[in-house]
Write a protein that holds these residues in place. Structure first.
Motif, PDB file in Angstrom:
ATOM      1  N   LEU A  58       0.825  -1.207   0.000  1.00  0.00           N
ATOM      2  CA  LEU A  58       0.000   0.000   0.000  1.00  0.00           C
ATOM      3  C   LEU A  58       0.864   1.265   0.000  1.00  0.00           C
ATOM      4  O   LEU A  58       0.591   2.233  -0.718  1.00  0.00           O
ATOM      5  N   SER A  59       1.912   1.265   0.790  1.00  0.00           N
ATOM      6  CA  SER A  59       2.791   2.441   0.845  1.00  0.00           C
ATOM      7  C   SER A  59       3.593   2.591  -0.443  1.00  0.00           C
ATOM      8  O   SER A  59       3.862   3.716  -0.893  1.00  0.00           O
ATOM      9  N   PHE A  60       3.952   1.474  -1.066  1.00  0.00           N
ATOM     10  CA  PHE A  60       4.709   1.533  -2.318  1.00  0.00           C
ATOM     11  C   PHE A  60       3.863   2.134  -3.441  1.00  0.00           C
ATOM     12  O   PHE A  60       4.352   2.932  -4.245  1.00  0.00           O
ATOM     13  N   VAL A  61       2.589   1.773  -3.480  1.00  0.00           N
ATOM     14  CA  VAL A  61       1.682   2.345  -4.482  1.00  0.00           C
ATOM     15  C   VAL A  61       1.604   3.864  -4.307  1.00  0.00           C
ATOM     16  O   VAL A  61       1.661   4.624  -5.278  1.00  0.00           O
ATOM     17  N   LYS A  62       1.488   4.300  -3.059  1.00  0.00           N
ATOM     18  CA  LYS A  62       1.431   5.739  -2.807  1.00  0.00           C
ATOM     19  C   LYS A  62       2.760   6.417  -3.143  1.00  0.00           C
ATOM     20  O   LYS A  62       2.784   7.546  -3.651  1.00  0.00           O
ATOM     21  N   TYR A  63       3.852   5.742  -2.873  1.00  0.00           N
ATOM     22  CA  TYR A  63       5.176   6.305  -3.184  1.00  0.00           C
ATOM     23  C   TYR A  63       5.317   6.542  -4.683  1.00  0.00           C
ATOM     24  O   TYR A  63       5.808   7.598  -5.106  1.00  0.00           O
ATOM     25  N   LYS A  64       4.885   5.598  -5.487  1.00  0.00           N
ATOM     26  CA  LYS A  64       4.992   5.733  -6.947  1.00  0.00           C
ATOM     27  C   LYS A  64       4.139   6.887  -7.468  1.00  0.00           C
ATOM     28  O   LYS A  64       4.466   7.493  -8.495  1.00  0.00           O
ATOM     29  N   LYS A  65       3.051   7.181  -6.757  1.00  0.00           N
ATOM     30  CA  LYS A  65       2.171   8.283  -7.164  1.00  0.00           C
ATOM     31  C   LYS A  65       2.599   9.621  -6.551  1.00  0.00           C
ATOM     32  O   LYS A  65       1.957  10.636  -6.783  1.00  0.00           O
ATOM     33  N   ASN A  66       3.660   9.580  -5.747  1.00  0.00           N
ATOM     34  CA  ASN A  66       4.100  10.756  -4.988  1.00  0.00           C
ATOM     35  C   ASN A  66       2.980  11.275  -4.084  1.00  0.00           C
ATOM     36  O   ASN A  66       2.827  12.481  -3.881  1.00  0.00           O
ATOM     37  N   ASP A  67       2.203  10.343  -3.539  1.00  0.00           N
ATOM     38  CA  ASP A  67       1.103  10.663  -2.631  1.00  0.00           C
ATOM     39  C   ASP A  67       1.678  10.741  -1.218  1.00  0.00           C
ATOM     40  O   ASP A  67       1.672   9.759  -0.464  1.00  0.00           O
ATOM     41  N   ILE A  68       2.183  11.907  -0.857  1.00  0.00           N
ATOM     42  CA  ILE A  68       2.886  12.069   0.404  1.00  0.00           C
ATOM     43  C   ILE A  68       2.203  13.136   1.257  1.00  0.00           C
ATOM     44  O   ILE A  68       1.353  13.891   0.780  1.00  0.00           O
ATOM     45  N   GLU A  69       2.596  13.179   2.528  1.00  0.00           N
ATOM     46  CA  GLU A  69       2.010  14.109   3.483  1.00  0.00           C
ATOM     47  C   GLU A  69       2.979  15.258   3.777  1.00  0.00           C
ATOM     48  O   GLU A  69       4.189  15.140   3.552  1.00  0.00           O
ATOM     49  N   ASP A  70       2.416  16.338   4.299  1.00  0.00           N
ATOM     50  CA  ASP A  70       3.238  17.428   4.809  1.00  0.00           C
ATOM     51  C   ASP A  70       3.720  17.012   6.197  1.00  0.00           C
ATOM     52  O   ASP A  70       2.923  16.897   7.132  1.00  0.00           O
ATOM     53  N   VAL A  71       5.010  16.767   6.330  1.00  0.00           N
ATOM     54  CA  VAL A  71       5.539  16.222   7.576  1.00  0.00           C
ATOM     55  C   VAL A  71       5.231  17.127   8.762  1.00  0.00           C
ATOM     56  O   VAL A  71       4.886  16.659   9.847  1.00  0.00           O
ATOM     57  N   ALA A  72       5.335  18.421   8.568  1.00  0.00           N
ATOM     58  CA  ALA A  72       5.152  19.359   9.675  1.00  0.00           C
ATOM     59  C   ALA A  72       3.718  19.394  10.185  1.00  0.00           C
ATOM     60  O   ALA A  72       3.482  19.556  11.390  1.00  0.00           O
ATOM     61  N   TYR A  73       2.755  19.228   9.294  1.00  0.00           N
ATOM     62  CA  TYR A  73       1.359  19.445   9.675  1.00  0.00           C
ATOM     63  C   TYR A  73       0.514  18.171   9.727  1.00  0.00           C
ATOM     64  O   TYR A  73      -0.652  18.229  10.125  1.00  0.00           O
ATOM     65  N   PHE A  74       1.074  17.051   9.350  1.00  0.00           N
ATOM     66  CA  PHE A  74       0.282  15.816   9.338  1.00  0.00           C
ATOM     67  C   PHE A  74      -0.138  15.416  10.747  1.00  0.00           C
ATOM     68  O   PHE A  74       0.644  15.447  11.694  1.00  0.00           O
ATOM     69  N   GLU A  75      -1.403  15.022  10.892  1.00  0.00           N
ATOM     70  CA  GLU A  75      -1.934  14.512  12.148  1.00  0.00           C
ATOM     71  C   GLU A  75      -2.661  13.202  11.897  1.00  0.00           C
ATOM     72  O   GLU A  75      -3.222  12.997  10.819  1.00  0.00           O
ATOM     73  N   PRO A  76      -2.676  12.292  12.871  1.00  0.00           N
ATOM     74  CA  PRO A  76      -3.405  11.028  12.701  1.00  0.00           C
ATOM     75  C   PRO A  76      -4.897  11.256  12.503  1.00  0.00           C
ATOM     76  O   PRO A  76      -5.434  12.292  12.901  1.00  0.00           O
ATOM     77  N   PHE A  77      -5.553  10.263  11.930  1.00  0.00           N
ATOM     78  CA  PHE A  77      -7.002  10.291  11.726  1.00  0.00           C
ATOM     79  C   PHE A  77      -7.647   9.622  12.929  1.00  0.00           C
ATOM     80  O   PHE A  77      -7.800   8.412  12.986  1.00  0.00           O
ATOM     81  N   TYR A  78      -8.030  10.442  13.906  1.00  0.00           N
ATOM     82  CA  TYR A  78      -8.586   9.898  15.146  1.00  0.00           C
ATOM     83  C   TYR A  78     -10.038   9.488  14.984  1.00  0.00           C
ATOM     84  O   TYR A  78     -10.539   8.649  15.728  1.00  0.00           O
TER      85      TYR A  78
END
Length: 225
Positions: A192-212
């Motif tokens: 799942l993470s590899f598929v997102k990596y290939k699409k450059n589907d990444i998060e903003d490290v500074a502002y990312f928060e978990p989905f509570y």
């Protein structure tokens, strides 16, 4: 080639994998019924890197389970992932916890309902088809005898995860099947993470928060008598 560190801490399972092009080349996890993430997560990561002779410059991304799940577990996992991203100067990828859980089960037809335990008769759940396409959004819901009836009346439905265990005595439909011993793992995160990596589907490290999914509730401390 892409080397990704996958971190899963949304439930009692503390799980870390390292994958190359979506294939797991090393994994460590502990699911002993306790939340031991704070003690075991960082040692797991370092042990895997050492065992596989991987240095920080060879890592291409850090992936973390985004939730829903345990508030404390998610905080620990996301904090660790962010720390690695800043230290290694690598991108952050988030993977939906219920999607990862759904991928622990293979079915020919029908639906998969991954469930994570919440309070009392409440669960975090979503619905996926046999190809792991999400066909119903994630909800925090209280389970009763009518839950998922739209799916159960026409198809087999496979309930998995620690939230499914407490639903066995309520969901008595002939099309309801319960698969035990399934939990989110960094093993399923790899593809799942590899598929997102290939699409450059990444998060903003500074502002990312978990989905509570819902607010964290603090239980008042009992007064001493």
């Amino acid at each position: 080639m892409a080397i990704i560190i996958n971190i899963e801490t949304a439930t009692k399972n503390c799980s870390v994998s390292i994958a190359k092009n979506g294939e797991v080349i090393g994994i460590k996890e502990l699911n002993n019924g306790n939340y031991s993430h704070a003690e075991t997560l960082h040692p797991f990561i370092q042990e895997l890197l050492n065992e596989l002779n991987i240095i920080s410059s060879q890592v291409d991304a850090i992936a973390v389970s985004k939730g829903p799940g345990s508030y404390t577990g998610l905080r620990i996992g996301v904090s660790a992932a962010k720390g690695l991203c800043f230290a290694y100067d690598k991108p952050l990828i988030s993977v939906e916890t219920l999607t990862s859980l759904a991928n622990t089960t293979t079915i020919d037809e029908g639906f998969i309902v991954p469930m994570l335990d919440a309070r009392r008769m409440e669960v975090y759940a979503a619905v996926y088809d046999s190809s792991y396409n999400q066909v119903r959004e994630i909800k925090a819901e209280i389970i009763d005898e009518h839950s998922f009836s739209d799916y159960l009346n026409s198809n087999k439905v496979y309930f998995i995860g620690d939230g499914a265990e407490k639903c066995k005595d309520i969901l008595k439909h002939e099309n309801a099947f319960f698969i035990d011993d399934k939990f989110p793992s960094a093993n399923q995160m790899a593809q799942l993470s590899f598929v997102k990596y290939k699409k450059n589907d990444i998060e903003d490290v500074a502002y990312f928060e978990p989905f509570y999914l819902k607010d964290f509730v603090v239980t008042p401390e009992k007064k001493k008598v």
